[in-house]
Design a protein around this motif. Structure first.
Motif, PDB file in Angstrom:
ATOM      1  N   LEU A 145     -35.253 -46.563 -40.695  1.00  0.00           N
ATOM      2  CA  LEU A 145     -35.457 -45.245 -41.295  1.00  0.00           C
ATOM      3  C   LEU A 145     -34.143 -44.488 -41.464  1.00  0.00           C
ATOM      4  N   SER A 146     -33.178 -44.739 -40.599  1.00  0.00           N
ATOM      5  CA  SER A 146     -31.941 -43.975 -40.610  1.00  0.00           C
ATOM      6  C   SER A 146     -30.902 -44.521 -41.579  1.00  0.00           C
ATOM      7  N   GLY A 167     -40.548 -50.700 -48.165  1.00  0.00           N
ATOM      8  CA  GLY A 167     -41.108 -49.373 -48.350  1.00  0.00           C
ATOM      9  C   GLY A 167     -42.386 -49.157 -47.576  1.00  0.00           C
ATOM     10  N   ALA A 168     -43.246 -50.194 -47.527  1.00  0.00           N
ATOM     11  CA  ALA A 168     -44.509 -50.065 -46.792  1.00  0.00           C
ATOM     12  C   ALA A 168     -44.245 -49.833 -45.310  1.00  0.00           C
ATOM     13  N   GLY A 169     -43.326 -50.616 -44.743  1.00  0.00           N
ATOM     14  CA  GLY A 169     -43.005 -50.444 -43.330  1.00  0.00           C
ATOM     15  C   GLY A 169     -42.422 -49.076 -43.045  1.00  0.00           C
ATOM     16  N   LYS A 170     -41.502 -48.624 -43.893  1.00  0.00           N
ATOM     17  CA  LYS A 170     -40.892 -47.313 -43.697  1.00  0.00           C
ATOM     18  C   LYS A 170     -41.928 -46.198 -43.865  1.00  0.00           C
ATOM     19  N   ASN A 171     -42.794 -46.345 -44.835  1.00  0.00           N
ATOM     20  CA  ASN A 171     -43.819 -45.334 -45.071  1.00  0.00           C
ATOM     21  C   ASN A 171     -44.744 -45.209 -43.858  1.00  0.00           C
ATOM     22  N   MET A 192     -43.982 -45.989 -40.727  1.00  0.00           N
ATOM     23  CA  MET A 192     -43.251 -45.405 -39.594  1.00  0.00           C
ATOM     24  C   MET A 192     -43.054 -43.908 -39.757  1.00  0.00           C
ATOM     25  N   ARG A 193     -42.918 -43.454 -41.000  1.00  0.00           N
ATOM     26  CA  ARG A 193     -42.810 -42.005 -41.218  1.00  0.00           C
ATOM     27  C   ARG A 193     -44.083 -41.276 -40.794  1.00  0.00           C
ATOM     28  N   MET A 194     -45.206 -41.979 -40.842  1.00  0.00           N
ATOM     29  CA  MET A 194     -46.477 -41.391 -40.398  1.00  0.00           C
ATOM     30  C   MET A 194     -46.705 -41.584 -38.904  1.00  0.00           C
ATOM     31  N   GLY A 195     -45.727 -42.154 -38.208  1.00  0.00           N
ATOM     32  CA  GLY A 195     -45.860 -42.360 -36.775  1.00  0.00           C
ATOM     33  C   GLY A 195     -46.490 -43.675 -36.395  1.00  0.00           C
ATOM     34  N   LEU A 229     -45.604 -43.304 -20.671  1.00  0.00           N
ATOM     35  CA  LEU A 229     -46.322 -42.531 -21.684  1.00  0.00           C
ATOM     36  C   LEU A 229     -46.462 -43.392 -22.930  1.00  0.00           C
ATOM     37  N   VAL A 230     -47.701 -43.697 -23.291  1.00  0.00           N
ATOM     38  CA  VAL A 230     -47.988 -44.556 -24.435  1.00  0.00           C
ATOM     39  C   VAL A 230     -48.569 -43.692 -25.548  1.00  0.00           C
ATOM     40  N   PRO A 231     -47.849 -43.502 -26.645  1.00  0.00           N
ATOM     41  CA  PRO A 231     -48.362 -42.677 -27.743  1.00  0.00           C
ATOM     42  C   PRO A 231     -49.358 -43.453 -28.600  1.00  0.00           C
ATOM     43  N   ILE A 232     -50.343 -42.744 -29.115  1.00  0.00           N
ATOM     44  CA  ILE A 232     -51.299 -43.318 -30.066  1.00  0.00           C
ATOM     45  C   ILE A 232     -51.358 -42.394 -31.272  1.00  0.00           C
ATOM     46  N   VAL A 233     -51.184 -42.955 -32.449  1.00  0.00           N
ATOM     47  CA  VAL A 233     -51.303 -42.195 -33.692  1.00  0.00           C
ATOM     48  C   VAL A 233     -52.533 -42.684 -34.436  1.00  0.00           C
ATOM     49  N   LEU A 234     -53.420 -41.764 -34.787  1.00  0.00           N
ATOM     50  CA  LEU A 234     -54.645 -42.095 -35.506  1.00  0.00           C
ATOM     51  C   LEU A 234     -54.752 -41.222 -36.756  1.00  0.00           C
ATOM     52  N   LEU A 235     -55.113 -41.841 -37.868  1.00  0.00           N
ATOM     53  CA  LEU A 235     -55.234 -41.149 -39.140  1.00  0.00           C
ATOM     54  C   LEU A 235     -56.700 -40.918 -39.472  1.00  0.00           C
ATOM     55  N   ASN A 236     -57.016 -39.723 -39.880  1.00  0.00           N
ATOM     56  CA  ASN A 236     -58.385 -39.338 -40.212  1.00  0.00           C
ATOM     57  C   ASN A 236     -58.697 -39.808 -41.626  1.00  0.00           C
ATOM     58  N   VAL A 237     -59.605 -40.762 -41.745  1.00  0.00           N
ATOM     59  CA  VAL A 237     -59.979 -41.291 -43.058  1.00  0.00           C
ATOM     60  C   VAL A 237     -61.491 -41.282 -43.189  1.00  0.00           C
TER      61      VAL A 237
END
Length: 534
Positions: A82-83, A93-97, A99-102, A499-507
């Motif tokens: 990303l940097s 692009g898919a991978g970067k996209n 990761m931008r969403m967490g 600390l284990v983060p979890i990112v979930l998208l509302n669909v």
């Protein structure tokens, strides 16, 4: 076996010169389908070497290793993506996209990524082989961490395959032996393994390389070669495969070049190039392998002199501070020589206080192949276990224990629709522990068997050493597009807090229909889902 510093340096330089030569030859023909008739460079030789993303990304990875050493992992590499890496095409692009969403690796390489089975990972295998010469098991581990940032399945298998071959090539030179070493790390039925075996069968049966190409692209069709062509230009007799499923055929083309070139460097890279498709990748990978085996001296002057020692970059952000990019193969080689003792550690790298420098202890020939390593009477591990993992399993290491969070499906939630998670707690100590597992949830969400539980963690000396838990989460009152959860894990009597983060998208429910079906992908016993720790 031992690898002297002089041998190591010559093979390192041969790898990167071969990579540069093959990439420069193939770059003008990338994304073209058909049988080509090229026997030498076709670009304006006054330009010297051509820039190529196949090498660019590995220069960024070198910077990550120089800072983090053997602790480098997929999340660190993801941040470097990303940097410092500019392209947003296809899997990049898919991978970067994601990761931008967490969405972290390996999920970032799988979710919404139609090109996850393509070629962008296996072109990055050399850096891990060069940092772990004669240790394909170590090279494979880091190749996996690299590949899952923006690929899964065939895209990952391809990088693992070539990382194993290139690492072994520092101490083994027989072509078929090296191919079998690479295959030993792959699932038997994957597309990459099928492609390689098919090409070997064609070669041994007496088919020429053009016939081998036809059979390969017919039985394992890709679509990379049509990207740069108009429909009316497609006169080749091979079918067009699914979009993005390109790694198997291009791995096979790389092997075609290597086998049918029969030890001749120029002939090998030209055959790979003349098969079309992802030409800069296939020719560059063949060039790198042959450069390791034969060292720089095996690369004929007519190939080396027009491009010299220079490295040109294409895909790296040089405006932001943070990475130092080598400008020459000599500089690249010297920087790898300096970091290898730190990366391999004192177990394998013996520093001698003399002008001759260090030596590297490498695997014995029989140990270059993937094989099970005994942990105790009940548990065996091997590097191919990595490739059996679900793309939804994320690994976190907290020194005294490791955590494997398996999302079991894409990271989506829908209103009042329960979804499951699997949590594997892996003991890094040879003593028992009690772990407290506490979930921090949005208000109104429910969790079974509970938000705060304690579980025993056995040790590997006389037990399996891990605990496997399943949780069912029900999200309620969904108002945000994204939710961030935390699992907090502590060991009784110890200060470590994981600390284990979890990112979930509302669909909507329709977009999450794969959730229950995807849970079936994780059928392997937990012991085979846990990564080996080096």
């Amino acid at each position: 076996m031992k690898l002297s510093l002089d041998q190591y340096k010559r093979k390192l330089r041969g790898c990167w010169i071969g990579k540069n030569v093959g990439g420069t030859l193939g770059a003008p023909f990338e994304c073209k389908r058909g049988v080509l008739d090229v026997s030498y460079y076709t670009h304006d030789l006054s330009l010297g070497v051509l820039p190529n993303d196949d090498l660019d990304l590995q220069l960024v990875w070198l910077n990550a290793v120089e800072k983090y050493g053997k602790a480098v992992n997929s999340r660190i590499l993801g941040e470097y993506w990303l940097s410092y890496i500019t392209p947003n095409w296809a899997e990049y692009g898919a991978g970067k996209n994601n990761m931008r969403m967490g969405i972290v690796p390996p999920l970032s390489g799988y979710v919404n990524n139609k090109f996850r089975d393509s070629n962008g990972a296996y072109i990055r295998s050399e850096i891990w082989a060069c940092l772990a010469p004669g240790h394909p098991d170590i090279a494979v581990k880091y190749a996996f961490e690299d590949a899952v940032v923006d690929h899964s399945h065939e895209g990952v298998y391809a990088e693992v395959f070539f990382a194993a071959i290139q690492s072994a090539a520092f101490v083994e030179s027989d072509t078929f032996t090296l191919i079998e070493i690479g295959l030993s790390y792959l699932p038997e039925d994957c597309g990459a393994a099928k492609a390689v075996r098919m090409v070997m069968e064609c070669y041994r049966s007496g088919l020429n390389w053009q016939e081998a190409r036809i059979r390969l692209l017919t039985e394992l069709p890709g679509s990379f070669g049509i990207i740069g062509m108009a429909p009316e230009q497609l006169t080749d007799e091979v079918p067009v495969g699914d979009m993005g499923w390109d790694a198997p055929s291009n791995v096979g083309i790389t092997i075609i070049g290597w086998l049918y070139g029969e030890g001749d460097f120029g002939k090998s890279i030209c055959i790979a190039n003349n098969c079309g498709e992802d030409t800069d990748c296939t020719a560059a990978t063949v060039g790198a392998i042959m450069g390791i085996i034969g060292e720089t001296e095996s690369i004929p002057p007519e190939w080396l002199e027009p491009i010299g020692d220079e490295i040109k970059t294409l895909c790296i952000s040089l405006t932001d501070q943070g990475v130092r990019i080598p400008k020459t193969v000599t500089e690249l080689t010297d920087r790898i020589l300096k970091v290898t003792p730190i990366f391999l550690g004192s177990e394998y790298c013996d520093y001698v206080h003399s002008e001759r420098g260090y030596t590297i202890e490498t695997k014995e020939y029989q140990d270059l192949y993937n094989h099970p390593v005994r942990v105790n009477c009940w548990v065996y591990r091997e590097k191919s276990d990595l490739l059996n993992q679900s793309p939804f399993m994320v690994h976190y290491d907290f020194q005294i224990f490791s955590v494997y969070l398996d999302y079991l499906s894409d990271p989506y939630v829908s209103e009042a629709q329960p979804r499951r998670f699997r949590l594997i707690l892996d003991n890094q100590l040879f003593m028992q522990q009690w772990l407290n597992v506490k979930w921090h949830l949005p208000e109104g969400w429910t969790l079974s068997p509970g938000q705060n539980i304690s579980v025993p963690l056995e040790q590997y000396h006389c037990n399996v050493g891990y605990t496997e838990l399943f949780f069912e989460l029900t999200p309620l009152a969904l108002k945000e597009p994204r939710y961030d959860l935390i699992i907090e894990i502590t060991s009784a009597g110890r200060p470590t807090k994981g600390l284990v983060p979890i990112v979930l998208l509302n669909v909507p429910v329709a977009a999450g229909e794969t959730i229950s079906a995807a849970e079936d992908r994780s059928k392997a016993p937990a012991a085979h889902m846990i990564r080996s720790i080096i």
